[in-house]
Design a protein around this motif. Structure first.
Motif, PDB file in Angstrom:
ATOM      1  N   GLN A  42     -31.451  29.273 -93.758  1.00 17.50           N
ATOM      2  CA  GLN A  42     -30.642  30.406 -94.223  1.00 17.50           C
ATOM      3  C   GLN A  42     -31.199  31.028 -95.518  1.00 17.50           C
ATOM      4  N   GLN A 203     -22.451  44.072 -90.252  1.00 21.25           N
ATOM      5  CA  GLN A 203     -23.080  42.845 -89.757  1.00 21.25           C
ATOM      6  C   GLN A 203     -24.585  43.084 -89.587  1.00 21.25           C
ATOM      7  N   HIS A 204     -25.383  42.099 -89.977  1.00 19.21           N
ATOM      8  CA  HIS A 204     -26.833  42.277 -89.933  1.00 19.21           C
ATOM      9  C   HIS A 204     -27.533  40.976 -89.545  1.00 19.21           C
ATOM     10  N   ASP A 205     -28.805  41.145 -89.186  1.00 19.49           N
ATOM     11  CA  ASP A 205     -29.676  39.993 -88.958  1.00 19.49           C
ATOM     12  C   ASP A 205     -29.916  39.318 -90.304  1.00 19.49           C
ATOM     13  N   GLN A 207     -31.893  36.686 -90.727  1.00 25.40           N
ATOM     14  CA  GLN A 207     -33.162  35.943 -90.789  1.00 25.40           C
ATOM     15  C   GLN A 207     -34.311  36.782 -91.319  1.00 25.40           C
ATOM     16  N   ASP A 208     -34.139  38.092 -91.284  1.00 24.78           N
ATOM     17  CA  ASP A 208     -35.183  39.001 -91.766  1.00 24.78           C
ATOM     18  C   ASP A 208     -34.812  39.442 -93.180  1.00 24.78           C
ATOM     19  N   VAL A 211     -34.238  43.103 -93.908  1.00 27.84           N
ATOM     20  CA  VAL A 211     -32.955  43.617 -93.428  1.00 27.84           C
ATOM     21  C   VAL A 211     -31.842  43.196 -94.403  1.00 27.84           C
ATOM     22  N   TYR A 234     -24.018  38.162 -92.310  1.00 26.87           N
ATOM     23  CA  TYR A 234     -25.372  37.908 -91.821  1.00 26.87           C
ATOM     24  C   TYR A 234     -25.340  36.829 -90.754  1.00 26.87           C
ATOM     25  N   LEU A 235     -25.999  37.101 -89.645  1.00 26.30           N
ATOM     26  CA  LEU A 235     -26.105  36.098 -88.581  1.00 26.30           C
ATOM     27  C   LEU A 235     -27.282  35.195 -88.891  1.00 26.30           C
ATOM     28  N   THR A 236     -27.023  33.912 -88.889  1.00 25.63           N
ATOM     29  CA  THR A 236     -28.058  32.971 -89.330  1.00 25.63           C
ATOM     30  C   THR A 236     -27.846  31.624 -88.646  1.00 25.63           C
ATOM     31  N   TRP A 259     -33.556  29.461 -82.242  1.00 23.55           N
ATOM     32  CA  TRP A 259     -33.365  29.935 -83.622  1.00 23.55           C
ATOM     33  C   TRP A 259     -34.582  29.648 -84.491  1.00 23.55           C
ATOM     34  N   ARG A 262     -36.969  32.258 -85.024  1.00 24.61           N
ATOM     35  CA  ARG A 262     -36.615  33.325 -85.972  1.00 24.61           C
ATOM     36  C   ARG A 262     -36.427  32.754 -87.374  1.00 24.61           C
TER      37      ARG A 262
END
Lengths: 335, 326
Positions: A42, A203-205, A207-208, A211, A234-236, A259, A262
């Motif tokens: 994360q 809501q966002h990615d 892992q990047d 972003v 954030y999705l993680t 996962w 990513r």
């Protein structure tokens, strides 16, 4: 963003990963006790969000998975490690441990074990900023599991009514301890749950890191401009268990493999390579440098530092030097 | 020196502290526009504005948490919890956070928070508005707990609590807000530690705190008519507790009654008797007596309520037993 800053960010994330994995080794060696919640997987979130905020100036607060947030906020890594070792030189003088890292000298206001408790504390820090008229904001990092506490709803409501300068960062790693989000939560997109409080949310990615930084910059600007709170999700995914006693039996190897493709460090490394900023040998050198720093600074400092003295057991319960005007003793107490 | 009501004393302390320090704020349900359920914040909203006199939603745990967070960043919040029963909702932030933050940060952070709340039975408010809970707060490390018995302490202890760097719980009482007493016209601070001998005597010690001090004083008057000279000690602060004043009084009188409006199990009286056993057991001429509430949720029916809660006659009877008259 300058090339040197992008390389620094990669180095920071590698440092955080290696730091966390080294604390795991120290735990297995029984140098570290209690519970240990690792942040591996994360890193892009704390790193990215705080990169576009003002660590040391803004208030930062989080739950018990707090080592990386503390370091990125400005707490010296060696003091965080020394805290895990329970030493007097630790961030919390050996009284808090892994879950309770504090460094108010850089406005890192703690890690808390009660899930969801930092929500109101963060809003309170924000209320102080607003009351004093500073341009500081409060940033609250918590996981998706915290959103099922009453404090989430109560605090979002008040933060919105009072337009408090607080940024809520939800690190949705899909598991509340060992229970998957679909099994515990009616609305799995956490940002959607915020609409009842008239707070902008997105809501966002997670892992990047690019972003993360782009979205966090907008969120931080919103909050700092006086428009009130913002909620960013954030999705993680966390690689390690919830804590050390976690067998991980509740999730599949396949999911973990998906996962890991990513991984925030791999994603960012690939980008920097594509941008021509970095080569494989640079990464090797970076890893070596980071490992040396952790070993020769953090671990050495922690090993060599003294433990708290037993005679200081009762220190810090209340103010140790209270003003007798407020405390007493009571004069003429023979009526 | 003017005689004012308990609620007026609290209101005056608020006003002086708000004037003294711009970082003092007040938070709670109905404390602003509505002026406070017990008028303790009457008129402050008009004078200091909504930024400092903050009407909260009915969210005790989180508005207490917001006060705690603000206190960590230099604000001095005074939180009113409308009834001590509702303070149970705030126990997570109060006990898990406020009471522990100084310690678990190694002294690097602190929570100078004041929480005021009335405990005790009033008039048939039934089980969910009649809790006392003093015993629960006094068992928590990291808190200060004070129990002003009259306007002077209500005023002076609130002022000290605002200045003090620790979280302070001030337990008031629903039946004391209209109690009148003298408060000096000039600014006065009353210390947050130390019991007070409020009536001198040589035959028996009656120990009370908060409302039960008045039961002890009434019982002492009645005992005087029987030729028994009772000393009355107001504990004033339940945490930290003043063991020295308790010991000195018992070494003088050799007999003791502790009057508490709380239920007895694991109560204030139990703690005081444990302290007496530890500090002055051999000074006792008779077993210590506890006067306390029945171990039941407080009933609605007036007769049952009266039976559940100790009164001055119960303290008087307890004293007679302690001196061997019954």
């Amino acid at each position: 963003m300058k090339a040197s800053d992008r390389k620094r960010l990669l180095r920071e994330m590698i440092f955080y990963r290696r730091f966390e994995e080294r604390t795991f080794e120290a735990y297995m060696e029984r140098k570290v006790g209690g519970f240990l919640h690792l942040y591996s997987g994360q890193e892009s979130i704390a790193t990215g969000v705080l990169e576009v905020a003002r660590p040391g100036h803004d208030y930062v607060i989080t739950g018990y998975r707090d080592h990386v947030h503390a370091i990125k906020a400005g707490a010296p890594a060696r003091e965080v490690m020394a805290e895990l070792y329970g030493k007097e030189t630790g961030s919390s003088r050996g009284r808090g441990g892994s879950m309770h890292i504090f460094d108010p000298s850089v406005n890192f206001m703690g890690g808390y074990a009660l899930v969801g408790q930092p929500f109101p504390l963060a809003a309170g820090l924000a209320l102080a900023c607003k009351h004093k008229g500073t341009d500081q904001i409060a940033i609250c990092f918590l996981g998706d599991g915290a959103n099922n506490q009453g404090t989430f709803h109560e605090t979002l409501n008040m933060a919105s009514v009072w337009k408090l300068p607080v940024l809520f960062v939800c690190e949705n790693n899909l598991y509340a301890i060992g229970t998957r989000i679909e099994r515990s939560t009616a609305v799995t997109d956490q940002y959607k749950r915020v609409c009842g409080y008239n707070i902008p949310a997105s809501q966002h990615d997670g892992q990047d890191i690019d972003v993360v930084m782009d979205s966090a910059r907008k969120a931080v600007n919103h909050v700092r401009s006086g428009k009130g709170p913002y909620f960013v999700e954030y999705l993680t995914y966390r690689y390690r268990g919830h804590s050390m006693s976690d067998s991980g039996a509740y999730r599949s190897k396949e999911e973990e493999r998906e996962w890991s493709k990513r991984d925030p460090i791999i994603l960012f490394t690939d980008k920097l390579k594509d941008e021509g900023l970095i080569k494989d040998e640079d990464i090797k050198a970076m890893e070596k440098e980071v490992d040396d720093e952790i070993e020769n600074d953090c671990i050495k400092f922690s090993e060599e530092s003294p433990e708290p003295k037993v005679e200081d057991l009762h220190k810090y319960v209340l103010d140790d030097n209270p003003d007798p005007r407020w405390i007493g003793p009571l004069q003429n107490n023979e009526a | 020196m003017a005689e004012i009501a308990y609620w007026e004393a609290i209101r005056r302390a608020h006003e002086e502290e708000l004037n003294n320090d711009p970082n003092v704020i007040v938070m709670g349900e109905d404390i602003g526009v509505a002026g406070g359920t017990y008028k303790a914040t009457l008129g402050l909203y008009d004078k200091f504005g909504e930024q400092r006199i903050i009407d909260t939603p009915i969210s005790e745990n989180s508005f207490t948490g917001i006060a705690i967070g603000a206190s960590m960043a230099g604000i001095r919040p005074i939180v009113e919890i409308m009834s001590i029963n509702f303070a149970l909702l705030a126990l997570d932030t109060l006990i898990n956070a406020a009471a522990k933050i100084r310690y678990m940060s190694g002294g690097r952070a602190s929570c100078p928070l004041v929480m005021r709340t009335p405990g005790g039975t009033a008039h048939q408010l039934a089980a969910q508005h009649s809790a006392r809970l003093a015993r629960m707060f006094m068992s928590t490390s990291g808190l200060r707990v004070v129990t002003p018995r009259g306007p002077l302490d209500a005023y002076g202890m609130l002022k000290s609590a605002v200045r003090c760097n620790d979280p302070v719980i001030i337990i008031e009482h629903e039946q004391m807000y209209n109690l009148r007493g003298e408060v000096p016209d000039e600014e006065t601070f009353r210390p947050l530690e130390g019991a007070e001998v409020v009536r001198q005597g040589k035959d028996i010690t009656l120990i009370g705190y908060n409302y039960s001090v008045h039961l002890c004083l009434q019982a002492a008057d009645k005992l005087a008519k029987d030729g028994i000279d009772a000393e009355v000690v107001d504990l004033r602060a339940l945490k930290p507790l003043d063991r020295e004043t308790i010991r000195r009084s018992i070494e003088k009188t050799h007999r003791v009654v502790i009057a508490e409006e709380d239920e007895a199990p694991v109560g204030v009286g139990a703690e005081i008797i444990a302290i007496i056993n530890e500090d002055c057991f051999f000074a006792l001429d008779a077993q210590p007596i506890r006067i306390h509430a029945a171990d039941v949720p407080v009933p609605y029916n007036a007769k049952l309520e009266k039976a559940a809660i100790p009164n001055a006659d119960d303290v008087y009877q307890g004293a007679l037993k302690a001196v061997g008259k019954i």
